[in-house]
Design a protein around this motif. Structure first.
Motif, PDB file in Angstrom:
ATOM      1  N   THR A  40       0.767  -1.177   0.067  1.00  0.00           N
ATOM      2  CA  THR A  40      -0.109  -0.274  -0.171  1.00  0.00           C
ATOM      3  C   THR A  40       0.992   1.003  -0.112  1.00  0.00           C
ATOM      4  O   THR A  40       1.995   1.212   0.313  1.00  0.00           O
ATOM      5  CB  THR A  40      -0.975   0.273   1.179  1.00  0.00           C
ATOM      6  N   ASP A  41       0.289   2.433  -0.332  1.00  0.00           N
ATOM      7  CA  ASP A  41       1.047   3.590  -0.188  1.00  0.00           C
ATOM      8  C   ASP A  41       1.045   3.903   1.372  1.00  0.00           C
ATOM      9  O   ASP A  41       0.308   3.298   1.879  1.00  0.00           O
ATOM     10  CB  ASP A  41       0.544   4.759  -1.219  1.00  0.00           C
ATOM     11  N   LEU A  42       1.327   5.203   1.608  1.00  0.00           N
ATOM     12  CA  LEU A  42       1.275   5.592   3.160  1.00  0.00           C
ATOM     13  C   LEU A  42      -0.168   6.319   3.481  1.00  0.00           C
ATOM     14  O   LEU A  42      -0.280   6.228   4.693  1.00  0.00           O
ATOM     15  CB  LEU A  42       2.199   6.855   3.180  1.00  0.00           C
ATOM     16  N   LYS A  43      -1.001   6.286   2.545  1.00  0.00           N
ATOM     17  CA  LYS A  43      -2.318   6.568   3.081  1.00  0.00           C
ATOM     18  C   LYS A  43      -3.130   5.302   2.985  1.00  0.00           C
ATOM     19  O   LYS A  43      -4.200   5.333   3.324  1.00  0.00           O
ATOM     20  CB  LYS A  43      -2.921   7.567   1.712  1.00  0.00           C
ATOM     21  N   GLY A  44      -2.816   4.102   2.694  1.00  0.00           N
ATOM     22  CA  GLY A  44      -3.227   2.774   2.805  1.00  0.00           C
ATOM     23  C   GLY A  44      -3.828   2.505   1.337  1.00  0.00           C
ATOM     24  O   GLY A  44      -4.523   1.334   1.432  1.00  0.00           O
ATOM     25  N   PHE A  45      -3.581   3.094   0.262  1.00  0.00           N
ATOM     26  CA  PHE A  45      -4.314   2.577  -1.054  1.00  0.00           C
ATOM     27  C   PHE A  45      -3.530   1.566  -1.352  1.00  0.00           C
ATOM     28  O   PHE A  45      -2.263   1.499  -1.329  1.00  0.00           O
ATOM     29  CB  PHE A  45      -4.052   4.157  -1.995  1.00  0.00           C
TER      30      PHE A  45
END
Length: 100
Positions: A44-49
């Motif tokens: 995931t990316d840092l935003k949780g995507f």
């Protein structure tokens, strides 16, 4: 069922063992509890995507799946990669060096 999961084992945890016809799922023990099913290895990316990943039987080690996940997500060079200790191994450190 593996020997260590037979009745009569002393444990402070209550759990129910159920069976499935799913021939691709597998048993794994986490702490003192048995789990039957699958495990998701994902990035995931840092935003949780969710960027990508895949699913394996529950007994597949996290350590062996890092390079497969990295190939799936096609990160830019010198991207920061954060993992938990489940992915710590000399092979994975070498793979990370190859990714820059």
């Amino acid at each position: 069922m593996p020997e260590d999961r037979k009745e009569g084992i002393e444990t402070s945890l209550e759990y129910t063992i159920t069976y499935s016809d799913d021939s691709e799922a597998a048993w794994v023990r986490k702490g003192n509890r048995p789990h039957y099913g699958y495990k998701m290895h994902m990035a995931t990316d840092l935003k949780g995507f969710v960027l990508g990943g895949h699913i394996t039987p529950a007994n597949v080690s996290d350590t062996s799946e890092l390079s497969t996940v990295l190939k799936d997500v096609k990160l830019h060079p010198h991207a920061t990669i954060l993992t938990d200790k489940g992915y710590a191994s000399a092979k994975n450190r070498d793979s990370l060096k190859d990714y820059g």
